[in-house]
Structures are given as structure tokens and as C-alpha cells.
Design an enzyme around this catalytic site. Structure first.
Site, PDB file in Angstrom:
ATOM      1  N   GLY A   1       0.787  -1.230   0.000  1.00 50.26           N
ATOM      2  CA  GLY A   1       0.000   0.000   0.000  1.00 50.26           C
ATOM      3  C   GLY A   1       0.815   1.273   0.000  1.00 50.26           C
TER       4      GLY A   1
ATOM      5  N   CYS B   1     -23.735  -5.634 -18.510  1.00 50.34           N
ATOM      6  CA  CYS B   1     -22.451  -5.910 -17.865  1.00 50.34           C
ATOM      7  C   CYS B   1     -21.390  -4.903 -18.307  1.00 50.34           C
ATOM      8  CB  CYS B   1     -21.943  -7.298 -18.252  1.00 50.34           C
ATOM      9  SG  CYS B   1     -22.787  -8.671 -17.482  1.00 50.34           S
TER      10      CYS B   1
HETATM   11 ZN   LIG Z   1     -24.155  -9.401 -19.108  1.00 46.71          ZN
END
Ligand SMILES: [Zn+2]
Lengths: 202, 282
Positions: free
Chosen positions: B31, B265
Site C-alpha cells: 500500500g 455488464c
Molecule cells: Zn451481461
């Protein structure tokens, strides 16, 4: 034969045959070792440096060292300086405080004053490479921390005498501190400063 | 004149070594932002030069590279970076998450779960999570050094006071291994939970600001929150209009100028695999 000549001869050998690809492969191995502390890795390259302990140490030097990274080595023979200069461009330093990489041979001691980084720039610290006799037997540790799924066990034969005390002090410095790479011939195990050591029973 | 005038993977060996050393330090201090001397790359900064340099320093001839931009494999940016590495490193490329060994990403984490041995390289525009609170680098360095993250908590709490919740939806700050507060790059906070304890290795490259940071595998990555206002991801009311997936990140697509729209999506490969029944899918 004059000594300078033999130094040069010795420095020409022992490097990577195909530097670009062998350095890439060796880096991936080192990255995997650093990303998964305590995991065991094996270098392939047939490399050797005068004064470094084995193929693993020589591979690490060839992969990571250059003119920006002074190298400290206990009992460094003059030939090591010539080898590093020829293959990596790195220079040897006698002062651990200037080192970016420090190489310790089997049975050697960890030098005191390696750079530990600062609180604001903890990356400005040295990497400590220590040759040990082997892994799988010897002193046993349980490791935990980033890169380790729960915990993992590591056994190391031939650590420096004061290693346990060194590790505890090093971990207490976090985020400052040294990243340790243990080598044994061709084998490599990384122990970055983030790793916790838990002495294991039995 | 066919001889390549560039080195393998474009970068010279000295630059690769410098980046490789920075990556090892970044892994040892999860980090923490390691400064590095970034090189000019044959593409503009907005194209992810930091990620490209990290990828160039790690990639080898045996790797299989996937590049995504906002979840899509087929944007100009992703296509160009894939073509770049095919040319300069001769690597195979793929759009399937499960087949890739190195995945360079701009602003998403693939839906298909990553596995051990995979490397996820994030393109980072602004690496410093405290920058909007404190413009001076010397000061943010000190704050990280002292683990002084009070200002960040105050800011997040002000969000709650104003909006009733933490309003940050992208680049939502995380704490890595209980120590450093880190900018996860502008991924949607939906993706934050994928970072913690991931079996894959996560590397972050910021080209303009010359920083590299890392999250090793199996490392805790905790999104900052408060006991009375725990961290929550975005949720979607409907499934993907194309493949029916739920519990994935969806983009809103405008269909016409009469307000028609649908949610699909963001991860195009996952969506396509679900529709065609090919490849691995989540
Ligand atoms: Zn999808």
C-alpha cells in the site's frame, strides 16, 4: 600473469547467457518469492560470481543490481568488484551504510548499519541477502503477514547466530526495515519486512 | 528494415531493473507508494503509461496478456495496448480472464475470480488518496509516515453528514494490511471487496505521478468506513439485460433519445462468455 589480467578474466565469466530473458525470468521468481514470503524457489541460470555464495546470490545480483545500487559484501574479494562492474555496472562499497544490496555468506554476520529507510521514504532501505545451508530442516519458524494465506512454516539451517533478535528488531521498525532474501545454493526464500515471525514449538 | 530497434518489451534493461526494484519494495511495504523514474512511453499519459511500464517490466515471452478498459476488451485503448505488447514482447493475448497470466486494467476488476499466479496491473491516474485533502506531497508523505489518517476520516464523516452516506463511488479509499491508506484507482467501489485476500498479485502504476504500489496475494484490503455507517457496494435492481447476470457491475446504456435505456455488464468478456456458453464465467 599480471593480477589485473586475471581479475578481468574472472569477471568475464559467470553472467547470464541471455541477459534480457534470464533477468526477466529471474525477476518473476524474485517477485513471486517477495509476494509470498516463506515460499521456496529455485533459480535455473548457471551463473557464478567470485565472492558471492552461489547461483541464487549471483542471479539476484545480475537481476537487480546496477550503477544506482552500491553493493556491500562481507569479505568481498577484489574479483567481485570487477565482476559486478562488468556484468551489472554496480560498484562495491566498504560501508554498509551506503549499500542498496548487502550479501552475507554462510556463517557471516549481519552488518549493523545498513540503510533502513525513513518514515516518509521507507523504500530507501537495503535488501539483505544471506546464504544459509538449506531449507526444510534446522530452525523452525511460523510465518504470517501479507502474502501468506493464514500462516506457513519455514525451516532454515545455517542462519546467522543473532538472526532471531535481528528479525524481531527489524519487524518493530515497520514500515522501515530491511527486506531479507535467504539463499542456499540455487534456492531462494524471501522474508520482506512485513512478515511476522512466530517461533514454533516442535 | 525489419530489425527491431527497441528492446524486448520496449523498455531498456536499466529502466526495467529500476521498476523491478520498485515493485519488490512495493510488495514489502503493501500500500505504500514507491517513487520511480517513469519513462516517456509512446502513448499519452491518459492511456495508462504507468500500468504499461509495470507490465513491460514484469512480462515475459510465456505470458498471456489481457487488457481491459472500464471492463471492456474492445475499446481503442485496450486494443492498442494489447497490440503494443504483441509487437514489442511477442506475447499471446486473450480476452478471457481465466486464460490470462497478466491483466492490465483501467478502472475495473474482472468479475471472474482471479487465481494464484495471476498478476493484475492497474493503471492509476492519481495515486495519492490524501491529495484532495492536502496538495503538498511533503505533507502527505508525513501523514502516511505517521499513519495520520484523521483528516480522511473527517472527510468521509462529512460525507455522511451531508448525504446520509459516504458519497464516494469510485476510487474509494482502502487500508492495506492494517497500515497504509491506498487509492485503489478509479474502480467502482463495487470492486473493492475483490481486492481483499485475493489469491492474485495486484500491482499499481501511475505514470504521470511516477508511483508504483502493490498488494501481495492474501493481504487484507479494507474499505474505510465507520461502525454506524459500514461500507456498502453499489447494488443494481435488475440483472444484465443481455446475459441476465446478477451481482455484477452494470453500465447504463442509453438506447434512444426518448429516454430508453438498459443496464448491461461492464465486464464484456464475462457477459459474452455467459451468452455464448464459452470460456470461464462468473
Ligand atoms: Zn451481461
Amino acid at each position: 600473469m599480471p593480477q589485473t589480467m586475471s581479475l578481468l578474466d574472472a569477471s568475464l565469466d559467470g553472467g547470464f547467457g541471455q541477459p534480457v530473458f534470464e533477468a526477466q525470468a529471474a525477476f518473476r521468481l524474485l517477485m513471486d518469492a517477495m509476494a509470498r514470503p516463506g515460499s521456496r524457489h529455485r533459480v535455473d541460470a548457471d551463473v557464478a560470481a567470485p565472492g558471492l555464495s552461489g547461483p541464487a546470490q549471483a542471479t539476484l545480483a545480475l537481476t537487480l543490481c546496477d550503477a544506482d545500487t552500491p553493493v556491500w559484501c562481507d569479505d568481498a574479494p577484489p574479483a567481485l568488484g570487477a565482476w559486478l562492474a562488468f556484468h551489472t555496472g554496480a560498484s562495491l562499497t566498504a560501508a554498509p551504510g551506503e549499500a542498496a544490496f548487502a550479501f552475507v555468506g554462510l556463517g557471516g554476520a549481519v552488518p549493523d548499519d545498513l540503510p533502513l529507510g525513513s518514515q516518509d521514504y521507507p523504500d530507501r532501505s537495503a535488501t539483505l541477502v544471506i546464504e544459509v545451508r538449506g531449507f526444510g530442516e534446522g530452525e523452525r519458524f511460523r510465518l504470517a503477514g501479507p502474502g501468506i494465506d493464514g500462516s506457513c512454516d519455514l525451516a532454515v539451517d545455517g542462519l546467522p547466530e543473532d538472526f532471531a533478535a535481528f528479525r524481531a528488531a527489524n519487524r518493530a521498525l515497520f514500515p522501515r526495515g530491511l527486506d531479507v532474501v535467504l539463499t542456499a545454493g540455487r534456492e531462494i526464500v524471501a522474508l520482506p519486512r512485513s512478515t511476522h515471525f512466530i517461533p514454533s514449538e516442535g | 528494415m525489419n530489425a527491431a530497434t527497441y528492446n524486448f518489451a520496449y523498455l531498456d534493461e536499466q529502466t526495467k531493473r529500476m521498476i523491478r526494484r520498485a515493485i519488490l519494495k512495493a510488495l514489502a511495504i503493501p500500500g505504500y507508494q514507491v517513487p520511480f523514474a517513469a519513462r516517456e512511453m509512446p502513448m499519452p499519459y491518459g492511456w495508462g503509461t504507468g500500468g504499461v511500464q509495470v507490465t513491460a517490466a514484469v512480462i515475459g515471452p510465456g505470458d498471456v496478456l489481457k487488457v481491459i478498459d472500464q471492463g471492456a476488451d474492445d475499446t481503442t485503448n485496450a486494443v492498442s495496448i494489447r497490440a503494443f505488447f504483441r509487437k514489442v514482447a511477442g506475447v499471446a493475448t486473450t480476452t478471457h480472464t481465466a486464460e490470462a497470466t497478466v491483466i492490465q486494467t483501467r478502472h475495473r476488476i474482472p468479475e471472474y475470480p482471479l487465481k494464484e499466479g495471476q498478476i493484475l496491473v492497474y493503471q492509476v491516474p492519481i495515486p495519492e488518496p490524501l491529495r484532495f485533502l492536502e496538495p503538498r506531497e511533503t505533507e502527505t508523505r508525513v501523514m502516511h509516515g505517521l499513519e495520520d489518517y484523521g483528516l480522511m476520516h473527517v472527510k468521509l464523516y462529512e460525507d455522511i453528514a451531508h448525504h446520509g452516506r459516504i458519497a464516494t463511488a469510485y476510487a474509494y479509499p482502502v487500508k492495506v494490511a492494517g497500515r497504509y491508506v491506498m487509492d485503489p484507482s478509479p474502480i467502482p467501489k463495487f470492486d473493492n471487496p475483490k481486492m481483499t485476500m485475493s489469491p492474485a498479485l495486484q500491482l499499481f502504476g501511475a505514470g504521470r505521478e511516477k508511483r508504483i504500489y502493490a498488494v501481495p496475494p492474501y493481504t487484507e484490503v479494507k474499505s474505510l468506513d465507520f461502525e454506524d455507517h459500514p461500507f456498502e457496494v453499489q447494488t443494481f435492481n435488475e440483472p444484465c439485460a443481455l446475459c441476465g447476470a446478477r451481482n455484477v457491475y452494470l453500465d447504463e446504456v442509453v438506447l434512444d433519445d426518448r429516454g430508453g435505456r438498459m443496464f448491461v455488464c461492464s465486464d464484456t468478456d464475462n457477459c459474452e462468455s455467459r451468452r455464448t456458453g464459452t470460456g470461464a464465467q462468473s
